[in-house]
Design a protein around this motif. Structure first.
Motif, PDB file in Angstrom:
ATOM      1  N   GLU A  53      21.534   0.154  -5.404  1.00 20.35           N
ATOM      2  CA  GLU A  53      22.168  -1.064  -4.921  1.00 20.35           C
ATOM      3  C   GLU A  53      23.624  -1.090  -5.372  1.00 20.35           C
ATOM      4  O   GLU A  53      23.927  -0.753  -6.512  1.00 20.35           O
ATOM      5  N   ARG A  83      22.148  -2.613  -0.289  1.00 21.75           N
ATOM      6  CA  ARG A  83      21.085  -1.671  -0.619  1.00 21.75           C
ATOM      7  C   ARG A  83      21.323  -0.344   0.106  1.00 21.75           C
ATOM      8  O   ARG A  83      21.816  -0.325   1.230  1.00 21.75           O
ATOM      9  N   ARG A 137      26.644  -3.615  -5.964  1.00 20.06           N
ATOM     10  CA  ARG A 137      26.867  -5.042  -6.163  1.00 20.06           C
ATOM     11  C   ARG A 137      28.356  -5.345  -6.161  1.00 20.06           C
ATOM     12  O   ARG A 137      29.111  -4.839  -6.993  1.00 20.06           O
ATOM     13  N   ARG A 180      29.572 -13.011  -4.126  1.00 20.94           N
ATOM     14  CA  ARG A 180      28.766 -11.905  -4.617  1.00 20.94           C
ATOM     15  C   ARG A 180      27.850 -11.412  -3.500  1.00 20.94           C
ATOM     16  O   ARG A 180      27.205 -12.208  -2.829  1.00 20.94           O
ATOM     17  N   ARG A 181      27.801 -10.090  -3.354  1.00 20.95           N
ATOM     18  CA  ARG A 181      26.989  -9.509  -2.291  1.00 20.95           C
ATOM     19  C   ARG A 181      26.412  -8.183  -2.768  1.00 20.95           C
ATOM     20  O   ARG A 181      27.079  -7.426  -3.484  1.00 20.95           O
ATOM     21  N   ALA A 182      25.172  -7.896  -2.394  1.00 21.85           N
ATOM     22  CA  ALA A 182      24.516  -6.642  -2.754  1.00 21.85           C
ATOM     23  C   ALA A 182      24.250  -5.835  -1.490  1.00 21.85           C
ATOM     24  O   ALA A 182      23.792  -6.381  -0.477  1.00 21.85           O
TER      25      ALA A 182
END
Length: 317
Positions: free
Chosen positions: A35, A93, A37, A89-91
């Motif tokens: 991931e 994958r 981030r 904030r963003r993840a």
């Protein structure tokens, strides 16, 4: 391990990126997952793309001797085309395939001295920055593990492992470098060769095993190198690997020219030998590292080399 880096090329207050790999070693030809981030800075930015690079520390021979550097051997675009807001904030994958020829870095959890890394590149409109390297751990395929175990059972010893820049002629090699595992000879071969070097070139259908022997000189002539190439499938069930691997080395040392053999399996008739496997040999080498020396290298030197790669060599492509 998590790395955080302020994207300096974007200025103070720019976004930050953490790359977190899923725990555990991965297999050559398997899937690397994790991931990325992102944390927005003091202003919104447009993320053009997020790219992962697989990087290896390799040795190269040239007229002046040997040198080391980093080589990018695969790139994946895993995201992009969105706006990252101020403080957002963003993840992201990712699941990407490793090349089949990805070098093995450990055996039964014991490091082999091979250094691989995953580097994240974040590109925003008008600027880009490459983050720090996240160490990549790769364990052997079942067929690789079987060959290494057979070597240990036959009495070969693990001396060292490295990555050599270049190609092995006559093989299906696809990466610009290959892994070389240096072995001390088993007692039954010690009078014929001073050392052996082994390389695995895996592919979806199986694996090429390339073995080079440094043959000792006789009464009327000097020593010379001899090369053999053997192929196996990924099916390890019911195979007497001790007999198969022993046969490779006997063929190699009996011939004067290159040796090539097609895939073959010898079915196991019973238990063979009581020597420790190659995993035990590598574990012993790791114990040597703990007390100061493994493969002729002082432990502090190993730590410095790995540290230099992950801290200061990101731009050596």
């Amino acid at each position: 391990m998590v790395f955080k880096r302020l994207l300096g090329s974007l200025g103070v207050g720019g976004p930050t990126v953490d790359t977190v790999l899923d725990p555990g070693a991965v297999l050559p030809g398997g899937t690397l997952s994790g991931e990325i981030r992102l944390a927005g800075g003091s202003a919104a930015v447009d993320i053009d793309h997020i790219t992962l690079e697989l990087v290896a520390r390799v040795e190269a021979e040239h007229e002046g001797g040997e040198s080391e550097g980093s080589v990018v051997f695969e790139r994946f675009t895993v995201g992009g085309g969105f706006r990252l807001g101020e403080g957002e904030r963003r993840a992201v994958r990712f699941d990407v395939p490793l090349p089949w020829e990805t070098p093995v870095t450990e055996l039964y959890g014991q490091p082999l001295g091979i250094v691989l890394g995953v580097r994240t590149e974040l590109a925003v409109t008008g600027a880009r920055d490459k983050g720090d390297l996240d160490p990549l751990a790769v364990r052997p395929l079942p067929v690789q593990e079987a060959v290494l175990e057979a070597l240990g059972q036959l009495g070969f010893g693990f001396r060292s492992a490295d990555l050599e820049y270049g190609r092995i002629g006559g093989t299906g090699q696809t990466l610009p470098f290959y892994q070389e595992i240096e072995l001390t000879p088993a007692p039954q071969f010690a009078y014929e060769a001073s050392d052996f070097e082994l390389s695995f070139l895996a592919h979806p259908g199986g694996m090429e095993v390339v073995v080079e022997a440094d043959k000792r000189g006789g009464f009327l002539g000097g020593g010379h190198d001899t090369l053999g190439r053997f192929t196996v499938t990924h099916d390890t069930a019911g195979v007497d690997w001790n007999t198969v691997v022993d046969g490779w080395f006997r063929q190699l040392l009996e011939k004067r020219g290159p040796v090539y053999a097609e895939p073959h399996h010898v079915h196991q008739e019973g238990h063979h030998g009581s020597r420790p496997g190659m995993g035990t040999a590598v574990a012993a080498g790791a114990a040597g590292l703990a007390v100061g020396v493994v493969g002729g290298m002082v432990a502090a030197e190993v730590v410095d080399e790995v540290g230099d790669f992950f801290e200061g060599d990101e731009e050596e492509d």
